[in-house]
Design a protein around this motif. Structure first.
Motif, PDB file in Angstrom:
ATOM      1  N   LEU A 133       0.837  -1.193   0.000  1.00  0.00           N
ATOM      2  CA  LEU A 133       0.000   0.000   0.000  1.00  0.00           C
ATOM      3  C   LEU A 133       0.873   1.244   0.000  1.00  0.00           C
ATOM      4  N   ARG A 134       0.651   2.092  -0.979  1.00  0.00           N
ATOM      5  CA  ARG A 134       1.398   3.340  -1.108  1.00  0.00           C
ATOM      6  C   ARG A 134       0.458   4.526  -0.895  1.00  0.00           C
ATOM      7  N   ALA A 135       1.011   5.641  -0.483  1.00  0.00           N
ATOM      8  CA  ALA A 135       0.214   6.857  -0.263  1.00  0.00           C
ATOM      9  C   ALA A 135      -0.320   7.368  -1.595  1.00  0.00           C
ATOM     10  N   PRO A 136      -1.643   7.533  -1.737  1.00  0.00           N
ATOM     11  CA  PRO A 136      -2.197   8.013  -3.006  1.00  0.00           C
ATOM     12  C   PRO A 136      -1.984   9.507  -3.225  1.00  0.00           C
ATOM     13  N   LEU A 137      -1.586  10.218  -2.161  1.00  0.00           N
ATOM     14  CA  LEU A 137      -1.366  11.665  -2.271  1.00  0.00           C
ATOM     15  C   LEU A 137      -0.581  12.134  -1.061  1.00  0.00           C
ATOM     16  N   ASN A 138      -0.134  13.376  -1.112  1.00  0.00           N
ATOM     17  CA  ASN A 138       0.551  13.960   0.042  1.00  0.00           C
ATOM     18  C   ASN A 138      -0.455  14.182   1.164  1.00  0.00           C
ATOM     19  N   GLY A 139      -0.016  13.954   2.375  1.00  0.00           N
ATOM     20  CA  GLY A 139      -0.922  14.187   3.493  1.00  0.00           C
ATOM     21  C   GLY A 139      -0.360  13.628   4.786  1.00  0.00           C
ATOM     22  N   LYS A 140      -1.251  13.448   5.738  1.00  0.00           N
ATOM     23  CA  LYS A 140      -0.863  12.955   7.057  1.00  0.00           C
ATOM     24  C   LYS A 140      -1.752  11.780   7.420  1.00  0.00           C
ATOM     25  N   ILE A 141      -1.121  10.693   7.894  1.00  0.00           N
ATOM     26  CA  ILE A 141      -1.911   9.531   8.297  1.00  0.00           C
ATOM     27  C   ILE A 141      -2.236   9.631   9.780  1.00  0.00           C
ATOM     28  N   GLY A 142      -3.295   8.931  10.158  1.00  0.00           N
ATOM     29  CA  GLY A 142      -3.728   8.958  11.543  1.00  0.00           C
ATOM     30  C   GLY A 142      -3.214   7.752  12.311  1.00  0.00           C
ATOM     31  N   ILE A 143      -4.077   7.171  13.149  1.00  0.00           N
ATOM     32  CA  ILE A 143      -3.732   6.005  13.963  1.00  0.00           C
ATOM     33  C   ILE A 143      -4.250   4.761  13.265  1.00  0.00           C
TER      34      ILE A 143
END
Length: 358
Positions: free
Chosen positions: A171-181
């Motif tokens: 699984l890769r990040a689909p966009l720039n951002g911040k992940i949660g818990i």
């Protein structure tokens, strides 16, 4: 005894006659109600209003896997800021790998079968030219060849799908951002398309949603306003916002229409889900008309005001409300300078009544 009763009746009859013969004085005219009025005068008002607001990220993505398997690796810490394409999680590839190898074997088998069918067709075609075989046999060989070609195409498609499953196990990040818990840990089962592993949010810029009365829609559609965000403790956010869009429908339950504002959030101060208020500064118009808010009457969904004409007769006038400034309400239509509007004694008057002015 009879004599006594006759004397009593003789004494009572003059009294009854006197009472019955007395005429009541006619009732006088009802007194005119007394009211207080406010004379409408044009003025210029600087309007400042506040509306409750809810913040939301410009993109919110639930991270799910396309494949089923056990979570094998976590490549980022919870709460990390990530870049598009960065590896976040890995799901066990053993199932996908086994399926891929099976698909690869099916492709090789289909290729071999196609080669055989192609040779049969070529041989039968040569024999047909020598009239050594029937046309039907050649047709059957051609059908078998086309079937083998289709089987090979299907096998290759299955192999490609299996290869995609192997790639999607990462699984890769689909966009720039911040992940949660993360909601699961290593070793937990991930079900394809169902298990939400984490949520990725992009909050720069961030959106603020407010609900406006539908009657005010045109006010904010004209432009020229300034928008400021206020936190629960009364502190103002340092960046000014702007209108992103206004929803295309009115909520029939509340009679409001949603407006979405956008605010810069370079330091990440604002978080999705936060609540606060949006303070709107509207440009001061010229020659606006306003009356005390208590002079407004709402009756069966209609907004009106009682106006006293030059003969002191009450006229009920439909009005269109605008913004409230302190205790005054701006009226967009229905009144003009010089009108006298009832502010005290409204409950005592009706359409057509003649009144006294206090």
């Amino acid at each position: 005894m009879h004599r006594t009763r006759n004397i009593y009746i003789s004494l009572l009859l003059p009294l009854l006659s006197a009472c019955g013969g007395k005429k009541q004085a006619p009732a006088g005219p009802m007194p005119k109600p007394t009211v207080s009025v406010y004379e409408v005068k044009p003025a210029t008002f600087k309007v400042t209003e506040k509306f409750p607001a809810t913040l939301t990220g410009n993109v919110i993505v639930d991270l799910k896997s396309d494949v089923t398997g056990f979570l094998e690796a976590i490549r980022v810490k919870d709460g990390s800021t990530v870049k598009k394409g960065q590896v976040l999680y890995e799901v066990d590839k053993s199932r996908s790998q086994a399926t891929y190898e099976q698909s690869e074997a099916s492709v090789r088998q289909a290729e071999a079968d196609l080669a055989l069918k192609k040779k049969d067709y070529e041989r039968y075609s040569n024999l047909l030219q020598q009239d050594a075989i029937s046309r039907q046999t050649v047709d059957q060989a051609e059908t078998a060849l086309r079937t083998a070609e289709a089987n090979l195409a299907a096998a290759k498609a299955a192999r490609a799908r299996s290869g995609t499953d192997i790639n999607h196990a990462v699984l890769r990040a689909p966009l720039n951002g911040k992940i949660g818990i993360a909601t699961i840990r290593i070793g937990d089962l991930v079900t394809a398309g169902q298990t939400v592993i984490n949520t990725l949010v992009n909050e720069d810029p961030i959106y603020a949603d407010i609900d406006l009365p539908q009657s005010r829609y045109t006010d904010f559609n004209r432009g020229g306003q300034q928008f400021y965000l206020i936190f629960g403790n009364g502190e103002h956010y340092s960046h000014e916002g702007k209108i992103l869009l206004v929803n295309n429908v009115v909520d029939p339950r509340t009679g409001t229409i949603r407006m979405r504002l956008t605010f810069p959030n370079p330091q990440g101060t604002l978080k999705s889900g936060m609540t606060g208020a949006v303070e709107i500064h509207s440009p001061a118009g010229s020659s606006q008309v306003a009356i005390p808010s208590r002079a407004i009457v709402e009756l069966l969904g209609e907004v009106k005001a009682y106006v006293v004409d030059r003969n002191n007769v009450i006229q009920m006038r439909p009005v269109e409300r605008g913004a409230v400034v302190d205790s005054m309400m701006i009226v967009r239509s229905g009144l003009q300078a010089g009108d006298r509007v009832v502010v005290d004694g409204i409950q005592k008057v009706h359409q057509g009544d003649t009144v006294n002015i206090k």
